[in-house]
Design an enzyme around this catalytic site. Structure first.
Site, PDB file in Angstrom:
ATOM      1  N   LYS A  13     -10.664 -46.076  27.460  1.00 30.70           N
ATOM      2  CA  LYS A  13     -10.376 -46.694  26.159  1.00 30.70           C
ATOM      3  C   LYS A  13     -10.467 -48.217  26.233  1.00 30.70           C
ATOM      4  CE  LYS A  13      -6.234 -44.855  25.960  1.00 30.70           C
ATOM      5  NZ  LYS A  13      -6.188 -44.108  27.234  1.00 30.70           N
ATOM      6  N   ARG A  88      -0.225 -42.605  19.237  1.00 25.34           N
ATOM      7  CA  ARG A  88      -0.043 -41.682  20.356  1.00 25.34           C
ATOM      8  C   ARG A  88       0.887 -40.539  19.994  1.00 25.34           C
ATOM      9  NH1 ARG A  88      -1.271 -45.472  24.623  1.00 25.34           N
ATOM     10  NH2 ARG A  88      -1.155 -44.571  26.682  1.00 25.34           N
ATOM     11  N   ARG A 127      -8.134 -48.708  39.732  1.00 16.53           N
ATOM     12  CA  ARG A 127      -8.380 -49.763  38.745  1.00 16.53           C
ATOM     13  C   ARG A 127      -7.688 -51.085  39.101  1.00 16.53           C
ATOM     14  NH1 ARG A 127      -6.441 -48.491  32.883  1.00 16.53           N
ATOM     15  NH2 ARG A 127      -4.564 -47.932  34.017  1.00 16.53           N
ATOM     16  N   ARG A 161      -1.753 -52.625  37.923  1.00 14.55           N
ATOM     17  CA  ARG A 161      -0.608 -52.289  37.086  1.00 14.55           C
ATOM     18  C   ARG A 161       0.443 -51.493  37.843  1.00 14.55           C
ATOM     19  NH1 ARG A 161      -3.269 -49.975  31.650  1.00 14.55           N
ATOM     20  NH2 ARG A 161      -1.576 -48.474  31.897  1.00 14.55           N
ATOM     21  N   ARG A 172       1.834 -39.640  32.958  1.00 13.66           N
ATOM     22  CA  ARG A 172       1.130 -40.163  31.780  1.00 13.66           C
ATOM     23  C   ARG A 172       0.181 -39.113  31.206  1.00 13.66           C
ATOM     24  NH1 ARG A 172      -1.031 -45.342  34.606  1.00 13.66           N
ATOM     25  NH2 ARG A 172      -2.341 -45.539  32.760  1.00 13.66           N
TER      26      ARG A 172
HETATM   27  P1  AP5 Z   1      -9.780 -47.856  31.462  1.00 17.36           P
HETATM   28  O1  AP5 Z   1     -10.810 -48.297  30.482  1.00 17.36           O
HETATM   29  O2  AP5 Z   1      -8.847 -48.882  31.964  1.00 17.36           O
HETATM   30  O3  AP5 Z   1      -9.004 -46.585  30.884  1.00 17.36           O
HETATM   31  P2  AP5 Z   1      -7.980 -46.455  29.690  1.00 17.36           P
HETATM   32  O4  AP5 Z   1      -8.369 -45.239  28.913  1.00 17.36           O
HETATM   33  O5  AP5 Z   1      -7.851 -47.733  28.933  1.00 17.36           O
HETATM   34  O6  AP5 Z   1      -6.700 -46.101  30.537  1.00 17.36           O
HETATM   35  P3  AP5 Z   1      -5.233 -46.694  30.524  1.00 17.36           P
HETATM   36  O7  AP5 Z   1      -4.645 -46.227  31.820  1.00 17.36           O
HETATM   37  O8  AP5 Z   1      -5.180 -48.137  30.221  1.00 17.36           O
HETATM   38  O9  AP5 Z   1      -4.631 -45.888  29.367  1.00 17.36           O
HETATM   39  P4  AP5 Z   1      -3.195 -45.558  29.144  1.00 17.36           P
HETATM   40  O10 AP5 Z   1      -3.323 -44.869  27.851  1.00 17.36           O
HETATM   41  O11 AP5 Z   1      -2.494 -44.811  30.200  1.00 17.36           O
HETATM   42  O12 AP5 Z   1      -2.499 -47.005  29.199  1.00 17.36           O
HETATM   43  P5  AP5 Z   1      -1.905 -47.930  28.070  1.00 17.36           P
HETATM   44  O13 AP5 Z   1      -2.000 -49.320  28.542  1.00 17.36           O
HETATM   45  O14 AP5 Z   1      -2.441 -47.586  26.735  1.00 17.36           O
HETATM   46  O15 AP5 Z   1     -10.511 -47.155  32.678  1.00 17.36           O
HETATM   47  C1  AP5 Z   1      -9.810 -46.762  33.850  1.00 17.36           C
HETATM   48  C2  AP5 Z   1     -10.618 -47.106  35.105  1.00 17.36           C
HETATM   49  O16 AP5 Z   1     -11.773 -46.288  35.171  1.00 17.36           O
HETATM   50  C3  AP5 Z   1     -11.121 -48.559  35.137  1.00 17.36           C
HETATM   51  O17 AP5 Z   1     -11.026 -49.037  36.452  1.00 17.36           O
HETATM   52  C4  AP5 Z   1     -12.594 -48.457  34.696  1.00 17.36           C
HETATM   53  O18 AP5 Z   1     -13.396 -49.458  35.313  1.00 17.36           O
HETATM   54  C5  AP5 Z   1     -12.981 -47.058  35.148  1.00 17.36           C
HETATM   55  N1  AP5 Z   1     -13.877 -46.399  34.202  1.00 17.36           N
HETATM   56  C6  AP5 Z   1     -13.864 -46.466  32.841  1.00 17.36           C
HETATM   57  N2  AP5 Z   1     -14.844 -45.701  32.311  1.00 17.36           N
HETATM   58  C7  AP5 Z   1     -15.476 -45.106  33.358  1.00 17.36           C
HETATM   59  C8  AP5 Z   1     -16.591 -44.200  33.471  1.00 17.36           C
HETATM   60  N3  AP5 Z   1     -17.239 -43.741  32.363  1.00 17.36           N
HETATM   61  N4  AP5 Z   1     -16.965 -43.819  34.715  1.00 17.36           N
HETATM   62  C9  AP5 Z   1     -16.319 -44.275  35.839  1.00 17.36           C
HETATM   63  N5  AP5 Z   1     -15.276 -45.151  35.775  1.00 17.36           N
HETATM   64  C10 AP5 Z   1     -14.857 -45.564  34.572  1.00 17.36           C
HETATM   65  O19 AP5 Z   1      -0.375 -47.460  28.076  1.00 17.36           O
HETATM   66  C11 AP5 Z   1       0.469 -47.720  29.166  1.00 17.36           C
HETATM   67  C12 AP5 Z   1       1.896 -47.286  28.827  1.00 17.36           C
HETATM   68  O20 AP5 Z   1       2.356 -48.047  27.683  1.00 17.36           O
HETATM   69  C13 AP5 Z   1       2.062 -45.836  28.399  1.00 17.36           C
HETATM   70  O21 AP5 Z   1       2.223 -44.987  29.508  1.00 17.36           O
HETATM   71  C14 AP5 Z   1       3.310 -45.926  27.510  1.00 17.36           C
HETATM   72  O22 AP5 Z   1       4.475 -45.998  28.287  1.00 17.36           O
HETATM   73  C15 AP5 Z   1       3.136 -47.254  26.803  1.00 17.36           C
HETATM   74  N6  AP5 Z   1       2.429 -47.157  25.520  1.00 17.36           N
HETATM   75  C16 AP5 Z   1       1.232 -47.743  25.174  1.00 17.36           C
HETATM   76  N7  AP5 Z   1       0.899 -47.460  23.916  1.00 17.36           N
HETATM   77  C17 AP5 Z   1       1.894 -46.676  23.418  1.00 17.36           C
HETATM   78  C18 AP5 Z   1       2.111 -46.041  22.162  1.00 17.36           C
HETATM   79  N8  AP5 Z   1       1.214 -46.161  21.149  1.00 17.36           N
HETATM   80  N9  AP5 Z   1       3.242 -45.302  22.002  1.00 17.36           N
HETATM   81  C19 AP5 Z   1       4.141 -45.174  23.019  1.00 17.36           C
HETATM   82  N10 AP5 Z   1       3.999 -45.743  24.220  1.00 17.36           N
HETATM   83  C20 AP5 Z   1       2.871 -46.480  24.429  1.00 17.36           C
END
Ligand code: AP5
Ligand code: ZN
Length: 217
Positions: A13, A88, A127, A161, A172
């Site tokens: 994402k 979410r 990552r 992170r 997660r």
């Molecule tokens: P990356 O693009 O970083 O993946 P992502 O989908 O953004 O994953 P996140 O881990 O950031 O998502 P998340 O939903 O857990 O975290 P968030 O910050 O939203 O890609 C991952 C890796 O793979 C990278 O190294 C990239 O280079 C590689 N990659 C990407 N595409 C690839 C491909 N096609 N092939 C190979 N490699 C690839 O949330 C964190 C925390 O915040 C949550 O756990 C929760 O506690 C809280 N939170 C955030 N939003 C909310 C909400 N709306 N409601 C409640 N709690 C929330």
């Protein structure tokens, strides 16, 4: 335009939102980034969110909605947004519908990035990001041209992170399946759902998303 990126941790994402931002002038709005900024700044919301995020669980809807609403009020979001990691929960999705309706906006596409859980543990554990500009990298899948030097800004400080360890990634993923995956049906019912295979190369996924964004805008 208003685009939503749905998908489990590691689906890409953030990676894809940043690419779309560069190419289409949309603004990436990541509730994860906003929450991490609140934690770093030590605000009340950040203090409440810190332990929840480290456990890999979802932060309360109240906190997330307050942070998102504030950000949506800033003028740079008027040109269009890519929501990354929001909504979410069903409560968040319904609140977003109300917010957009009040602003005379609508969802152009809710894009589900479809991936396999097991691959996500590897993606997330490998990552890291540039501490200066936030560009994302991966130990195996996306290394900088010069080791330890950011391609985008030349920065040399990289960070990982606190929640990117194998154990927390599994929590997660569980939170995603229990609380977020139902939104796929929610947006399908609204007629805005698009499914994209996100197991392929980063650029292949970006090309598929680009076609959807062009058709939507
Ligand atoms: P990356 O693009 O970083 O993946 P992502 O989908 O953004 O994953 P996140 O881990 O950031 O998502 P998340 O939903 O857990 O975290 P968030 O910050 O939203 O890609 C991952 C890796 O793979 C990278 O190294 C990239 O280079 C590689 N990659 C990407 N595409 C690839 C491909 N096609 N092939 C190979 N490699 C690839 O949330 C964190 C925390 O915040 C949550 O756990 C929760 O506690 C809280 N939170 C955030 N939003 C909310 C909400 N709306 N409601 C409640 N709690 C929330
Ligand atoms: Zn950088």
């Amino acid at each position: 335009a208003v685009l939503i990126l749905l998908g489990p941790p590691g689906a890409g994402k953030g990676t894809q939102a940043r690419m779309l931002e560069d190419e289409y002038g949309l603004v990436q709005l990541s509730t994860g980034d906003l929450l991490r900024a609140a934690v770093a700044a030590g605000t009340d919301a950040g203090k409440a969110a810190k332990a929840v995020m480290e456990a890999g669980e979802l932060v309360s809807d109240d906190i997330v909605l307050a942070i998102l609403q504030d950000r949506m009020q800033e003028p740079d979001t008027k040109a269009g947004v890519i929501l990354d990691g929001f909504p979410r929960t069903t409560v968040q999705a319904e609140a977003l519908d109300g917010l957009l309706q009040a602003n005379g906006q609508k969802i152009d596409a809710a894009i589900s990035l479809e991936v396999e859980d097991e691959a996500m543990v590897e993606r997330v554990s490998g990552r890291y990001t540039c501490a200066n500009c936030g560009e994302g990298y991966h130990d195996t899948f996306k290394t900088p041209k010069v080791d330890g030097v950011c391609d985008k800004c030349g920065g040399t400080e990289m960070k990982r992170r606190a929640d990117d360890n194998a154990e927390t990634v599994r929590s997660r993923l569980a939170a995603y399946h229990a609380q977020t995956a139902p939104l796929i049906g929610y947006y399908e019912a609204q007629g805005v759902l698009q499914r994209v295979d996100a197991m392929g190369e980063i650029q292949t996924v970006a090309d598929d998303l680009g076609r959807i964004v062009k058709a939507a805008s």
